[in-house]
Design a protein around this motif. Structure first.
Motif, mmCIF file in Angstrom:
data_model
loop_
_atom_site.group_PDB
_atom_site.id
_atom_site.type_symbol
_atom_site.label_atom_id
_atom_site.label_comp_id
_atom_site.label_asym_id
_atom_site.label_seq_id
_atom_site.Cartn_x
_atom_site.Cartn_y
_atom_site.Cartn_z
ATOM 1 N N ASP A 176 0.685 -1.264 -0.023
ATOM 2 C CA ASP A 176 0.160 0.009 0.083
ATOM 3 C C ASP A 176 0.991 1.114 -0.085
ATOM 4 O O ASP A 176 0.280 2.304 0.239
ATOM 5 N N ALA A 177 2.154 1.243 -0.096
ATOM 6 C CA ALA A 177 3.164 2.308 -0.071
ATOM 7 C C ALA A 177 3.698 2.567 -1.568
ATOM 8 O O ALA A 177 4.109 1.598 -2.314
ATOM 9 N N ALA A 178 3.534 3.818 -1.832
ATOM 10 C CA ALA A 178 4.201 4.456 -3.088
ATOM 11 C C ALA A 178 5.573 4.155 -3.014
ATOM 12 O O ALA A 178 6.291 3.995 -1.729
ATOM 13 N N ARG A 179 6.594 4.385 -4.114
ATOM 14 C CA ARG A 179 7.897 4.388 -4.131
ATOM 15 C C ARG A 179 8.748 5.470 -4.481
ATOM 16 O O ARG A 179 8.188 6.123 -5.647
ATOM 17 N N VAL A 180 9.786 6.040 -3.896
ATOM 18 C CA VAL A 180 10.597 7.206 -4.743
ATOM 19 C C VAL A 180 11.838 6.433 -5.041
ATOM 20 O O VAL A 180 12.547 5.848 -4.176
ATOM 21 N N ARG A 181 12.138 6.770 -6.271
ATOM 22 C CA ARG A 181 13.446 6.154 -6.894
ATOM 23 C C ARG A 181 14.423 7.421 -7.424
ATOM 24 O O ARG A 181 13.737 8.325 -7.821
ATOM 25 N N ALA A 182 15.571 7.063 -7.055
ATOM 26 C CA ALA A 182 16.440 8.229 -7.329
ATOM 27 C C ALA A 182 17.829 7.570 -8.065
ATOM 28 O O ALA A 182 18.287 6.618 -7.607
ATOM 29 N N ALA A 183 18.557 8.344 -8.826
ATOM 30 C CA ALA A 183 19.619 7.574 -9.492
ATOM 31 C C ALA A 183 20.602 9.009 -9.495
ATOM 32 O O ALA A 183 20.099 10.146 -9.832
ATOM 33 N N VAL A 184 21.974 8.694 -9.523
ATOM 34 C CA VAL A 184 23.078 9.796 -9.661
ATOM 35 C C VAL A 184 23.249 9.657 -11.150
ATOM 36 O O VAL A 184 23.865 8.203 -11.797
ATOM 37 N N THR A 185 23.286 10.448 -12.157
ATOM 38 C CA THR A 185 23.373 10.192 -13.650
ATOM 39 C C THR A 185 24.833 10.964 -13.759
ATOM 40 O O THR A 185 25.221 10.606 -14.892
ATOM 41 N N ARG A 186 25.328 11.968 -13.065
ATOM 42 C CA ARG A 186 26.660 12.173 -13.710
ATOM 43 C C ARG A 186 27.176 12.940 -12.372
ATOM 44 O O ARG A 186 26.653 13.689 -11.357
ATOM 45 N N ILE A 187 28.569 12.449 -12.146
ATOM 46 C CA ILE A 187 29.422 13.058 -11.025
ATOM 47 C C ILE A 187 30.686 13.729 -11.650
ATOM 48 O O ILE A 187 31.265 13.014 -12.400
ATOM 49 N N VAL A 188 30.953 14.916 -11.682
ATOM 50 C CA VAL A 188 32.218 15.746 -12.136
ATOM 51 C C VAL A 188 32.893 15.872 -10.945
ATOM 52 O O VAL A 188 32.364 16.783 -10.050
ATOM 53 N N PRO A 189 34.227 15.513 -10.671
ATOM 54 C CA PRO A 189 34.915 15.393 -9.507
ATOM 55 C C PRO A 189 35.351 17.003 -9.218
ATOM 56 O O PRO A 189 35.753 17.834 -10.301
ATOM 57 N N THR A 190 35.490 17.093 -7.906
ATOM 58 C CA THR A 190 36.138 18.521 -7.500
ATOM 59 C C THR A 190 37.585 18.215 -7.453
ATOM 60 O O THR A 190 38.267 17.095 -7.018
ATOM 61 N N GLU A 191 38.528 19.202 -7.998
ATOM 62 C CA GLU A 191 39.954 19.157 -8.027
ATOM 63 C C GLU A 191 40.642 19.707 -6.564
ATOM 64 O O GLU A 191 40.357 20.871 -6.373
ATOM 65 N N PRO A 192 40.816 18.774 -5.767
ATOM 66 C CA PRO A 192 41.280 19.236 -4.412
ATOM 67 C C PRO A 192 42.532 20.363 -4.145
ATOM 68 O O PRO A 192 42.483 21.114 -3.275
ATOM 69 N N THR A 193 43.509 20.175 -5.172
ATOM 70 C CA THR A 193 44.647 21.281 -5.193
ATOM 71 C C THR A 193 43.971 22.780 -5.255
ATOM 72 O O THR A 193 44.411 23.609 -4.416
#
Length: 261
Positions: free
Chosen positions: A113-130
């Motif tokens: 009796d419960a609806a669903r929430v679905r999520a996906a990460v579709t892109r990660i561009v990294p942070t440059e630490p220096t």
């Protein structure tokens, strides 16, 4: 190391202030949603791309919701360590759960009796630490809340989510993206996913706004907190760390890597 960062700081200042804050480009469809039909671009947004759709009548009928663990689409995080990806997925789970819990009743397990929430990460561009470390030094000398980031060192998060009714119908859908700006209030980080982790909170905010009917008011958090398994809602130590170091540090923000299901 400190002397090198100080020499780099003026270069960051000169380059960053020469660039204006810009709108994040919409991410390509990630292939995660059941349907992309009817997604409308949210106008007037600054720095973020939002495309969403909601059936208000169907959303109004939903009260109980199960939040599924978020997933990563193919090729979304090439070159990023699995441990970093797990942190981003865990933070997406946490932030989405927080916001959904303020509009719907969260159930701990999927039920008929419960609806669903679905999520996906579709892109990660990294942070440059220096570059982020140099930006933190530069920002120390800039009065006020506006800071700078080194061009070419900022990160991105793109993600999608949908609300699925008991019968399997897509009630609401969201395609979202946010890139850090070289001039603004985006906090630098020494983590390669520092920007993506920070933007997970903004994504969660938008999920709540996009999925809840317009007239549904934000409610008090239930006791016990249904999202406690994802981490604490409030982490004062994170604010203090930012104030002292000028950096976003995931370990002080309550970030928990997603564990294998």
């Amino acid at each position: 190391m400190t002397h090198r960062l100080l020499r780099t700081a003026p270069v960051i200042l000169a380059g960053a202030f020469a660039l204006a804050a810009c709108q994040t480009a919409p991410a390509a469809d990630g292939g995660f949603l059941q349907s992309y039909d009817g997604l409308q671009t949210k106008e007037g947004t600054l720095r973020v791309s939002v495309r969403d759709r909601r059936d208000d009548t169907a959303a109004q009928a939903i009260e109980r919701v199960f939040v599924e663990p978020s997933v990563l689409t193919a090729g979304a995080a090439d070159g990023i360590a699995p441990a970093d990806v797990a942190m981003v997925l865990g933070e997406v789970d946490r932030q989405v759960c927080y916001e959904i819990s303020e509009r719907f009743t969260i159930v701990p397990q999927p039920t008929a009796d419960a609806a669903r929430v679905r999520a996906a990460v579709t892109r990660i561009v990294p942070t440059e630490p220096t570059g982020s470390g140099a930006a933190a030094v530069a920002n120390f000398f800039i009065p006020g809340p506006i800071g700078v980031r080194a061009p070419g060192t900022t990160g991105t998060l793109a993600a999608e989510a949908e609300l699925i009714a008991v019968g399997g119908t897509q009630v609401a859908a969201l395609a979202w993206a946010r890139s850090a700006n070289v001039v603004g209030m985006d906090t630098p980080s020494l983590s390669r996913v520092g920007d993506a982790l920070q933007f997970a909170e903004l994504f969660g905010d938008q999920v709540g706004d996009s999925f809840a009917p317009r007239d549904r008011k934000v409610r008090a958090i239930a006791t016990p907190d249904p999202c406690e398994r994802f981490g604490p809602r409030n982490q004062p130590g994170g604010f203090i760390t930012r104030a002292v170091t000028g950096l976003y540090v995931p370990q002080t923000q309550g970030v928990r890597p997603q564990t294998p299901q």
